[in-house]
Motif scaffolding. Structure first.
Motif, mmCIF file in Angstrom:
data_model
loop_
_atom_site.group_PDB
_atom_site.id
_atom_site.type_symbol
_atom_site.label_atom_id
_atom_site.label_comp_id
_atom_site.label_asym_id
_atom_site.label_seq_id
_atom_site.Cartn_x
_atom_site.Cartn_y
_atom_site.Cartn_z
ATOM 1 N N VAL A 117 24.964 14.866 7.816
ATOM 2 C CA VAL A 117 25.287 13.632 8.539
ATOM 3 C C VAL A 117 25.478 12.497 7.534
ATOM 4 N N PHE A 118 26.588 11.781 7.683
ATOM 5 C CA PHE A 118 26.926 10.758 6.677
ATOM 6 C C PHE A 118 26.073 9.507 6.792
ATOM 7 N N LYS A 119 25.683 9.021 5.632
ATOM 8 C CA LYS A 119 25.008 7.725 5.575
ATOM 9 C C LYS A 119 26.087 6.648 5.542
ATOM 10 N N VAL A 120 25.690 5.417 5.808
ATOM 11 C CA VAL A 120 26.656 4.315 5.736
ATOM 12 C C VAL A 120 27.168 4.197 4.311
ATOM 13 N N GLY A 121 28.491 4.144 4.185
ATOM 14 C CA GLY A 121 29.049 3.897 2.853
ATOM 15 C C GLY A 121 29.211 5.135 1.997
ATOM 16 N N GLY A 159 31.375 5.044 8.019
ATOM 17 C CA GLY A 159 30.636 3.954 8.665
ATOM 18 C C GLY A 159 29.271 4.440 9.093
ATOM 19 N N GLY A 160 28.919 5.679 8.691
ATOM 20 C CA GLY A 160 27.642 6.249 9.120
ATOM 21 C C GLY A 160 27.862 6.985 10.428
ATOM 22 N N GLY A 161 27.055 8.041 10.663
ATOM 23 C CA GLY A 161 27.200 8.704 11.962
ATOM 24 C C GLY A 161 27.767 10.090 11.864
ATOM 25 N N GLY A 162 29.079 10.214 11.674
ATOM 26 C CA GLY A 162 29.735 11.530 11.771
ATOM 27 C C GLY A 162 29.166 12.571 10.829
ATOM 28 N N PHE A 163 29.606 13.834 10.981
ATOM 29 C CA PHE A 163 29.132 14.798 9.983
ATOM 30 C C PHE A 163 30.228 15.636 9.357
ATOM 31 N N CYS A 164 29.833 16.314 8.291
ATOM 32 C CA CYS A 164 30.767 17.088 7.475
ATOM 33 C C CYS A 164 31.264 18.304 8.259
ATOM 34 N N ASP A 165 32.597 18.524 8.256
ATOM 35 C CA ASP A 165 33.185 19.612 9.039
ATOM 36 C C ASP A 165 33.360 20.904 8.246
ATOM 37 N N CYS A 166 32.705 20.996 7.100
ATOM 38 C CA CYS A 166 32.849 22.214 6.309
ATOM 39 C C CYS A 166 32.286 23.392 7.101
ATOM 40 N N GLY A 167 33.048 24.476 7.131
ATOM 41 C CA GLY A 167 32.572 25.669 7.841
ATOM 42 C C GLY A 167 33.102 25.761 9.262
ATOM 43 N N ASP A 168 33.777 24.703 9.743
ATOM 44 C CA ASP A 168 34.334 24.747 11.093
ATOM 45 C C ASP A 168 35.783 25.207 10.992
ATOM 46 N N ALA A 381 16.207 3.472 18.660
ATOM 47 C CA ALA A 381 15.979 4.652 19.487
ATOM 48 C C ALA A 381 17.264 5.441 19.653
ATOM 49 N N ARG A 382 18.374 4.727 19.863
ATOM 50 C CA ARG A 382 19.656 5.432 20.015
ATOM 51 C C ARG A 382 19.965 6.235 18.759
ATOM 52 N N ASN A 383 19.816 5.578 17.622
ATOM 53 C CA ASN A 383 20.158 6.271 16.376
ATOM 54 C C ASN A 383 19.383 7.565 16.245
ATOM 55 N N ILE A 384 18.066 7.499 16.573
ATOM 56 C CA ILE A 384 17.233 8.684 16.321
ATOM 57 C C ILE A 384 17.602 9.819 17.279
ATOM 58 N N TYR A 385 17.847 9.478 18.554
ATOM 59 C CA TYR A 385 18.150 10.606 19.436
ATOM 60 C C TYR A 385 19.582 11.111 19.241
ATOM 61 N N HIS A 386 20.510 10.230 18.846
ATOM 62 C CA HIS A 386 21.869 10.728 18.532
ATOM 63 C C HIS A 386 21.792 11.700 17.366
ATOM 64 N N GLN A 387 20.990 11.331 16.375
ATOM 65 C CA GLN A 387 20.817 12.185 15.196
ATOM 66 C C GLN A 387 20.289 13.551 15.621
ATOM 67 N N LEU A 388 19.339 13.524 16.560
ATOM 68 C CA LEU A 388 18.748 14.788 17.033
ATOM 69 C C LEU A 388 19.801 15.618 17.765
ATOM 70 N N LEU A 389 20.617 14.970 18.608
ATOM 71 C CA LEU A 389 21.659 15.714 19.324
ATOM 72 C C LEU A 389 22.621 16.356 18.323
ATOM 73 N N THR A 430 28.851 7.329 23.565
ATOM 74 C CA THR A 430 30.276 7.665 23.749
ATOM 75 C C THR A 430 30.932 7.986 22.407
ATOM 76 N N ASP A 431 30.294 7.564 21.334
ATOM 77 C CA ASP A 431 30.864 7.817 20.012
ATOM 78 C C ASP A 431 30.853 9.309 19.680
ATOM 79 N N LEU A 432 30.057 10.098 20.433
ATOM 80 C CA LEU A 432 30.035 11.542 20.157
ATOM 81 C C LEU A 432 31.327 12.210 20.597
ATOM 82 N N SER A 433 32.165 11.478 21.353
ATOM 83 C CA SER A 433 33.411 12.105 21.810
ATOM 84 C C SER A 433 34.223 12.624 20.634
ATOM 85 N N VAL A 434 34.127 11.914 19.479
ATOM 86 C CA VAL A 434 34.918 12.347 18.330
ATOM 87 C C VAL A 434 34.446 13.720 17.837
ATOM 88 N N GLN A 435 33.161 14.028 18.067
ATOM 89 C CA GLN A 435 32.655 15.330 17.612
ATOM 90 C C GLN A 435 33.073 16.449 18.572
#
Length: 1771
Positions: A117-121, A159-168, A381-389, A430-435
């Motif tokens: 999962v990417f950190k900001v920057g 911008g933080g959030g998304g994750f690396c698609d390697c292996g997909d 709280a949002r950040n932590i549970y999004h990370q968990l999802l 709603t930002d998870l839609s990109v995933q």
């Protein structure tokens, strides 16, 4: 606060309980109970409130409190781990957690998905060749291990959030795995359930633990009561302890929050800033702790203070136990996220628990509850549970599907929540839609099963509720609230784009059905846009309110890619395409049926044809630019042609329902509107219309707007009679009456000039439109071309304007949904690349052979582009010796569906129009026509001829060529106008004098006609042979042309020569008449040139005399007048000691460029004594000048005017200017260079007196030897000591010392300078004093002269370093501004003692001399290792003059004193070098019998070793010692040579004017030193030994050698830090940099100091510090410690270099990183890989070394006023 302590357990009791607690026993107890949930809840209810949230961890200001707070946090962490999480781990694993987790990880098969999962920057990479879409990215590790690093890739910062698609595998067309994630070949395909790999009892335990903990966390995070807990968690006793909790929102600014907090909770500004930063980062923060009343009071203040403009800040008073449980809930979620990383089995169990339906049925699973309450939670709280999802559901392929379906089911509700919420998209679920939506298989499944496409579009349309009566969107004046909401609604379009981004290759019936259903919804949306924002022409008065237009265009831009993607989907399946075409057509008919203009039918007839249409005038009725339904139909129509559906299955198409006149109606109105706006008919409609027209043609919109309108006209024209089509066009352009009048050729007379002009423009625009309709064939489906050709044509036409950079080309091309333009595949075939130099950027130039494809009427040219391109092309043709005709290029053939378009070119109506225009051109009377009208007609004629030629060449023998334009243009015009044929008219225009410009084009046309005729004759006579058209004739014409041109050129040359001869004749005549005037000037000229030759370094001294710059044998500059001109009053004046003062504008600044020790803190200005400069040169004063000279009085007047202007400006504007008048800054009146003082110009020093004959010379004015001189000087010093003492005590106890003969202690030397010069001397002294010490001016301070000497020494040293670095010769290579500056500065320094009290200067000399010759009366002199010898030399030489002035005996020369001082200091420097050289032993003995130098060096070294013993190593190699001595002393000798050269105005020897060998010998003789420097020591052995002895015995020497910081000689020049070659390495380094102040938070603007390499957290409140009572950002604060107020930084995320000087000045500078196209990418917008360009970095380094940064900032701020407004101090 008393209440707070009452219910806390005494810490000792708690502690003993903690110590006795055993996690293992607790876990085994839990294992035995029946109701595990109850047991766990009891445990949590007991411990959580006792461990967490025990009071306010505030923003404590003192260091001690901060440390205490950190300890408290650590205690909490530890207690949580031991008492709450450890029992869970024991229970889950059934063994010691560390061992159990290790075991789990060992048995786990690693997932091929990276999931980082990417950190900001953090840098992310997307491969432009292999990525399925731009959202597929890799992290740096995976990227470096993948095949994509060899491809074209794009690099951005996350911008933080998304994750690396390697292996997909779905994300990449090829190379989905990096080396690390490549699946192992032999492993069995893991279709089996990973849960099966775990022991059964563990599975059962983990089910129960996960469900209890997850339920607990979900319950608490969605809990809405502020002072009650769920029943199972009620504590035994409830204390009166509350928190006042402040929540984040995106409405209030930092400043508002800080101000409110200071009022509400009574905290300092610093604490409030810290609170605000935490609220912004975590989403909430407790700002007060205490009883309910106490917190409630703070809440009411906050609400009252923030509810004025907007809704108030959200504040809640929460019971401390609720807060504690919520904190633990977050810790528990993080713990779950960590545990499942160890095992895929556990991950899947957690997924099952999370998605299990609850008893309430729909939307009741735990994950659903979290998602649906998302907008109520705070950021943290949002950040932590999004990370968990992301770590759980999205990493498990099976559950990702189930989750995706849940997400799609709740989509509408989630989006509505998001629209109402005010947090950014990245903090919303709603930002998870990109995933989810970007995975093609998931997107298709959701489309089929959940009808996703329709859902998204319907949700979108529902949110845009503003409609007019016809149901179209109507965006009224936007309030900020609406704009905000509209911005959020647009994110839905982004989701739709993700769903459509990859088109299907396989279609199922279900997919077809659902896609067409989605298309229905989309057409509904387009129908609401069709005709929105209609405009009506304003007549009479200007529009009062500019109508809202931006919203509609924003919507259009967002939808552009979607519309293109929908067309791509349609093109992939024949059935879908036909259905889509039908649907689109029926929606268009609905739109047409609502058109209110079916009323008045009219009949038009022209050139023997007539057509029925209806009355409609764009200039009177409503017209709209927005026609998305029409344009979609045009796109689909082209697809029918491109996929050959139209020719294969025409029976399935509703072509019969098409009414061509209706199809073209709306697009035609739109194009007429543009034409009328160009013609100035809509001036009174304001800017909104101009902006709409601009965007209509702009590259961002034109693909789905302008381009499609042209295509729609082409489609209509191909289905209509061309004459009818053109008549409708004439009618809509409101030009029909002009061409249908009976006597069109005579051109009707119009009285109103404006109307004539408007009509002319409209005719031009109409002709241009016809050119586009017939000629624009570079769309696959209209012409027989590939998309590749289309891009190539765009590039050719862009480069025809001028060579362009890669980024300009990219901007000029439309991007597709994947952000690609197709440029790279084409560019190299049509253009060659020119690399950039140290400035500028790489440019592409069009290759010669592609010029023939240039079309002057290219449809994407703006008017400005067109005229530039025309000029450039004509110029090019002239250079190549060709004619300047720009004929139309040969067009590609049309597709069958559009084949009949060519008939437009030969239809009667067009011929009538062409004939009319040509006729007007033949008889140009009045303003009835324009040249560009004619030019367009010629272009159309040319197109028709090319078309005919193409058809003739491609036709086979028996076919008849239907296109016979040449026949038609030879027919004379029919009635009503019976004048000549088009061809006849062209022939009569060929030699018309007023059409010189078009002559070549007409010639080309006539030539073509002849060619075609010959071709036709050949084909008719012998149909088999086709010969290339009339070569001979063409050549003849060409030769004729060439001869004509040659003749003209020759005539022009003769005329030029004649004029030149006349001019020189007149000149001679004038000189003869004014002879005496010229005579006088010539004499002066000769005088001044000879003077210049003498003053210039190159003037050589008579041979045989060696040049020497110091000592009695020196040769001064020959006496001559030094004339200068004042730049302000232009008066010329000689520089004299007693004349009017002349000054040089200068800039004095503190500098650390040469510093060898940046850790040294800045000196305390009040107490610091600058008499001895430390060799680490940690802080110097540098003076630079632009070299412009003024009278002192002129300058004072100028500066007063500047001050006055500034006072007036401050009252008006209050901003900064680029210079700070209060600090004495101004811009040089001539070159606007930043200056802050002036240096007075003083005359040359005269040569020593050589009047005595050589015999008397030796006796009367002797050059005493060192010994006598030392003796005399010591006596003089003793006398001065005595006099000073006597003066201060008034008594004289000791006997008066012996005074050397002629030395008068109380003598006052006469002042050499006039009062105005003295005043300027004081002015400059005060500037250096003020800048050097940062204090207020004080003329009495004894440090004033020292600082003047200091800037002289430091400036010479820095210039010497510069020359050394650049390998330039010591003399003769300096630019004259530096030369003037050094010479004025040195002369000023030698004179500044006259402005200070003599006693002060004497005291300085005594102290300085005591370092060399120890003096019992002077205390605490520094040791020899703590003094920079060059500064010592400058100070002592300049202060010695004052002592020498008391000597009235005239026996000794001041120069001999200078020479002795120089020799003494040189010896001291030799000792200094030997003491510090302590070279590592290198056995490289050159030869055993060393030279004399080596022997003497060894002798001196041995002497030093006697004193220092073990501190100096033994060195056997004399050669090496001598080498290090020679290298070490060279900078000192070079600087001394510069100093004495300027001090004594001595010409340098030839060897020093060039770089090369012989430097050392020339230097030594110029400085009258022996070639073997050690002779100095050797020859005065007895005299110097005791001195050296004393130097070495100084306690400081031992101390420094033993453990101090030793400065080695020669000091290496400072360089800026090494930067990595690849920019992403830098981004990576910055992404792991955390803000040093806000506990491990990622810094938003990490900034690298280029001078020392520190990484700083810039532009944020957290790192602001106070400097001189003002809050400044991290960069500004850093400049004061690292660069004495001046800084060079690289802003890593922006790829920008930042220069800062002081608090109010700064500018951005192009970074040294370039992409492959030689361009910088400031802001990292383009994302091309960047690499270090060392030349550019060296340029920045050079600027810094030559102290030019402040000047660059000054110039930048002058040039760009917006830079002045930036608050640089906050960066």
């Amino acid at each position: 606060m008393a209440a707070a302590d009452s219910d806390r357990d005494p810490p000792s009791a708690l502690r003993s309980e903690f110590i006795n607690f055993s996690a293992k026993d607790t876990a085994s107890r839990w294992l035995a109970v029946a109701d595990l949930q109850q047991e766990m809840y009891n445990h949590l209810a007991l411990y959580v409130p006792r461990i967490l949230c025990l009071g306010l961890s505030g923003a404590n200001s003192s260091r001690e409190e901060q440390r205490e707070e950190q300890r408290e946090e650590q205690r909490e962490e530890l207690a949580c781990q031991l008492l709450l999480l450890a029992p869970l781990e024991w229970l889950l694993l059934g063994e010691e957690p560390a061992a159990g987790l290790a075991q789990l990880q060992e048995n786990n098969q690693p997932s091929p998905l990276c999931g980082h999962v990417f950190k900001v920057g953090e840098p992310t990479y997307s491969c432009r060749e292999c990525a399925a879409d731009p959202t597929c990215v890799l992290c740096m590790q995976c990227f470096l291990g993948s095949i994509h690093k060899e491809h074209r890739y794009r690099m951005t910062t996350s911008g933080g959030g998304g994750f690396c698609d390697c292996g997909d595998a779905e994300a990449w067309k090829k190379g989905p795995y990096c080396q690390k994630h490549t699946p192992i070949e032999n492993s069995k395909v893991t279709e089996e359930d990973p849960v099966a790999q775990l022991p059964a009892d563990m599975v059962a335990r983990s089910y129960s633990i996960f469900s209890i903990i997850l339920k607990y966390a979900v319950d608490l995070l969605t809990w809405e009561q502020e002072d009650q807990l769920p029943a199972e968690l009620k504590p035994l006793e409830k204390g009166d302890t509350y928190y006042c909790m402040l929540f984040n929102d995106e409405v209030h600014t930092y400043e508002q929050v800080i101000y409110t907090l200071q009022k509400a909770v009574n905290c300092s500004q610093k604490e409030a800033v810290s609170f605000a930063t935490t609220v912004d980062r975590d989403g909430r923060k407790a700002v007060r702790y205490g009883d309910f009343q106490f917190c409630e009071q703070a809440k009411s203040v906050i609400v009252r203070n923030t509810s004025r403009q907007s809704k108030p800040l959200r504040v809640q008073v929460m019971h401390s136990s609720v807060v504690a449980h919520q904190c633990f809930a977050l810790k528990a979620l993080s713990w779950l996220g960590q545990i499942i990383q160890y095992s895929d089995g556990l991950r899947r169990i957690l997924c099952q628990v999370g998605l299990q339906k609850g008893p309430e049925g729909e939307n009741s699973s735990l994950v659903d509850r979290l998602m649906l309450n998302d907008s109520k939670m705070w950021k943290g709280a949002r950040n932590i549970y999004h990370q968990l999802l992301m770590n759980s559901l999205l990493m498990d392929i099976k559950y990702k599907k189930i989750f995706a379906i849940q997400f799609a089911k709740s989509y509408e509700r989630l989006q509505s929540d998001y629209v109402k919420d005010d947090h950014d998209r990245e903090f919303s679920i709603t930002d998870l839609s990109v995933q989810i939506f970007t995975v093609p298989s998931l997107a298709r499944m959701l489309m089929v099963e959940e009808n996703l496409m329709t859902t998204i579009i319907r949700t979108f349309v529902d949110h845009l509720r503003h409609r007019d009566l016809q149901g179209r969107f109507q965006f009224d004046r936007y309030t900020a609230q609406q704009a905000f909401k509209f911005g959020r609604v647009q994110s839905l379009i982004g989701d739709l784009k993700y769903v459509l981004i990859s088109r299907p290759s396989e279609w199922s019936d279900q997919l077809r059905l659902k896609f067409l259903e989605g298309l229905d919804a989309f057409l509904e949306l387009l129908k609401c846009m069709q005709g929105m924002d209609p405009v009506v022409r304003q007549v009479g008065q200007h529009i009062e309110m500019e109508p809202e237009w931006e919203a509609a265009f924003t919507l259009q831009m967002k939808l552009t890619n979607i519309i293109s993607m929908i067309q791509e989907w349609c093109s992939a399946d024949e059935h879908v395409l036909i259905e889509a075409y039908r649907k689109c057509l029926s929606v268009l008919s609905q739109c047409h049926s609502s058109l209110p203009d079916g009323e008045q039918p009219i009949n038009l007839s022209l050139a023997g044809h007539s057509v029925e249409t209806f009355r409609y005038q764009v200039s009177q009725d409503k017209v709209s630019i927005h026609l998305p339904v029409c344009r979609l139909l045009a796109g689909l129509h082209v697809l029918l042609s491109r996929t050959d559906v139209a020719s294969r299955v025409p029976e399935q198409l509703p072509l019969g329902e098409l009414s061509p006149p209706l199809l073209i109606e709306l697009p035609l109105r739109c194009l007429v509107l543009c034409a009328q706006v160009h013609a100035g008919m809509w001036r009174r409609n304001g800017f909104s219309l101009i902006n709409q027209i601009y965007y209509y043609h702009n590259v961002k919109c034109r693909v789905e707007m302008f381009d499609k309108d042209i295509i729609m006209l082409q489609a209509g024209a191909s289905m209509m009679d061309p004459n009818h089509f053109l008549m409708i066009i004439l009618s809509r352009f409101e030009l029909f009456h002009i061409f249908s009048s009976t006597d069109v050729r005579k051109r009707y007379r119009e009285a109103n000039k404006d109307v004539v002009q408007q009509n002319n423009t409209l005719i031009e625009e109409m002709l241009h439109l016809i050119i586009m309709v017939v000629g624009e064939r570079y769309v696959a489906g209209v012409g027989q071309v590939e998309p590749f050709d289309e891009v190539r044509r765009e590039i050719i036409h862009q480069l025809s304007i001028r060579p362009m950079a890669h980024s300009e080309l990219v901007k000029a091309l439309p991007e597709n949904g994947n952000k690609e333009t197709g440029l790279e595949g084409v560019i190299d075939s049509v253009a060659s690349f020119k690399k950039p130099g140290v400035t500028g950027r790489g440019l592409y130039e069009l290759r010669r052979e592609w010029n023939k494809y240039f079309n002057l009427y290219f449809h994407h040219y703006s008017r400005a582009d067109q005229s530039k391109a025309e000029e450039a092309q004509r110029k090019l043709r002239r250079q190549n010796g060709q004619d300047t005709a720009l004929p139309p290029p040969i067009p590609p053939p049309l597709c069958p569906l559009f084949g009949s378009l060519v008939n437009l070119l030969q239809c009667d109506v067009l011929l009538a129009v062409e004939g009319a225009v040509l006729q007007w051109a033949v008889e140009p009377s009045g303003g009835g026509w324009t040249e560009s009208m004619l030019q367009r007609v010629l272009h159309l004629v040319g197109m028709a001829l090319l078309e005919e030629q193409q058809q003739l060449e491609n036709s086979s023998a028996d076919e008849d060529v239907t296109f016979n334009y040449t026949c038609k243009i030879t027919r004379p015009g029919e009635a009503p106008s019976t004048s000549g044929s088009v061809l006849a008219l062209l022939e009569s225009l060929q030699n018309a004098p007023h059409l010189e410009v078009h002559k070549d084009m007409i010639t080309w046309i006539l030539k073509m006609v002849t060619n075609i005729k010959t071709m036709r004759e050949r084909t008719s006579s012998t149909s088999t042979i086709t010969i290339s058209p009339g070569q001979g004739q063409e050549e003849m014409l060409r030769d004729k042309d060439k001869a004509e041109r040659k003749r003209k050129a020759e005539m022009a040359r003769l005329r030029r020569e004649k004029i030149m001869a006349q001019m020189s004749e007149m000149q001679k005549h004038f000189i003869n008449e004014n002879k005496e005037l010229f005579q006088q000037n010539l004499e002066e000229l000769v005088a001044s040139t000879s003077a210049a030759a003498e003053s210039s370094p190159h003037s050589l001294v008579p041979t045989g005399v060696a040049q020497v710059c110091v000592g009695p044998r020196r040769l001064g500059g020959t006496e001559h007048r030094h004339l200068v001109t004042c730049i302000l009053c232009q008066e010329e004046q000689e520089v004299k000691g007693h004349g009017r003062a002349m000054v040089l504008a200068a800039f004095v600044q503190r500098s650390t460029v040469l510093s060898k020790n940046r850790c040294r803190s800045l000196p305390d200005p009040e107490r610091h004594n600058p008499l001895f400069m430390h060799p680490d040169l940690s802080l110097g004063i540098h003076t630079a000048s632009c070299g412009h000279i003024m009278h002192a009085t002129c300058w004072q007047r100028y500066f007063e005017a500047v001050q006055l202007k500034e006072q007036r400006r401050q009252q008006r504007l209050r901003g900064h200017t680029s210079y700070d008048v209060e600090n004495g800054e101004f811009l040089c009146p001539l070159c606007e260079c930043l200056s802050n003082t002036v240096i007075p110009l003083l005359p040359h020093t005269p040569s020593p007196d050589h009047r005595f004959s050589s015999s008397s010379y030796s006796c009367s004015c002797s050059h005493s030897n060192l010994e006598t001189w030392l003796q005399t000087t010591n006596q003089q010093i003793t006398a001065l000591h005595f006099a000073h003492k006597k003066h201060s005590d008034g008594t004289a106890e000791q006997a008066e010392p012996t005074v050397p003969e002629g030395f008068q202690v109380d003598f006052t030397p006469q002042n050499l300078y006039s009062s105005s010069i003295n005043e300027m001397i004081t002015t400059f002294s005060m500037s250096t004093y003020k800048v050097g010490l940062k204090v207020n001016p004080n003329e009495q301070d004894h440090r004033v002269p020292v600082l003047s000497w200091s800037t002289c020494a430091y400036t010479i040293q820095s210039i010497e370093r510069l020359m050394m670095e650049e390998d330039k010769p010591l003399f003769g290579s300096l630019p004259c501004r530096q030369d003037d500056c050094l010479s004025s500065l040195t002369r000023f320094s030698s004179a500044c003692w006259t402005a200070a009290p003599l006693k002060t200067i004497h005291t300085h000399f005594i102290r300085l001399f005591a370092v060399l010759v120890p003096d019992s009366q002077v205390e605490n002199t520094p040791c020899i290792l703590d003094i920079d010898m060059f500064h010592l030399l400058v100070y002592s030489v300049l202060s010695y003059t004052s002592v020498h002035s008391l000597d009235q005996s005239r026996r000794t020369l001041v120069d001999s004193g200078h020479l002795h001082l120089f020799h003494l200091i040189t010896v001291a420097h030799l000792v200094q070098i030997l003491l510090t050289s302590a070279t590592e032993e290198v056995c490289m003995d050159q030869d055993s019998g060393g030279s004399e130098e080596e022997e003497l060096t060894c002798q001196l070294y041995d002497t030093l070793r006697k004193h220092q013993g073990s501190l100096l190593p033994e060195v056997s190699s004399g050669w090496q010692l001598w080498r290090s001595v020679k290298a070490g002393i060279l900078p000192f000798l070079r600087a001394s040579a510069l100093f004495f050269h300027y001090l004594n105005s001595t010409a340098p020897p030839v060897d020093l004017l060039v770089a090369g060998p012989g430097q050392w010998e020339a230097l030594c003789s110029y400085l009258s030193l022996p070639l073997n420097l050690l002779q100095l020591h050797h020859s005065h052995h007895t005299l110097l030994e005791p001195l050296i002895d004393r130097w070495c015995c100084h306690p400081g020497v031992r101390q420094t050698l033993h453990g101090g910081v030793i400065v080695k000689f020669p000091r290496e020049s400072n360089r800026l830090v090494e930067l990595p070659e690849d920019y992403s390495a830098l981004i990576n380094q910055a992404s792991s940099f955390t803000c040093p102040r806000s506990g491990g938070d990622k810094s938003r603007a990490p900034t690298l100091c280029l001078v020392c390499g520190s990484m700083l957290c810039s532009q944020s409140y957290c790192c602001q510090t106070e400097v001189d009572g003002e809050d400044v950002g991290a960069c500004t604060a850093h400049t004061f410690t690292c660069g004495a107020g001046l800084g060079l930084f690289l802003r890593v995320r922006e790829s920008q270099v930042l220069f800062v000087a002081g608090k109010t000045k700064g500018c951005f500078y192009p970074p040294p990183y370039l992409d492959d196209y030689g361009e910088t990418d400031q802001g990292l917008k383009r994302g091309n890989p960047l690499h270090l360009c060392s030349e550019r970095y060296r340029k920045i380094e050079h600027l810094w070394r030559q102290h030019g940064i402040a000047e660059v900032i000054g110039h930048a701020q002058e040039a760009n006023q917006t830079l002045v407004a930036i608050d640089w101090q906050h960066l």
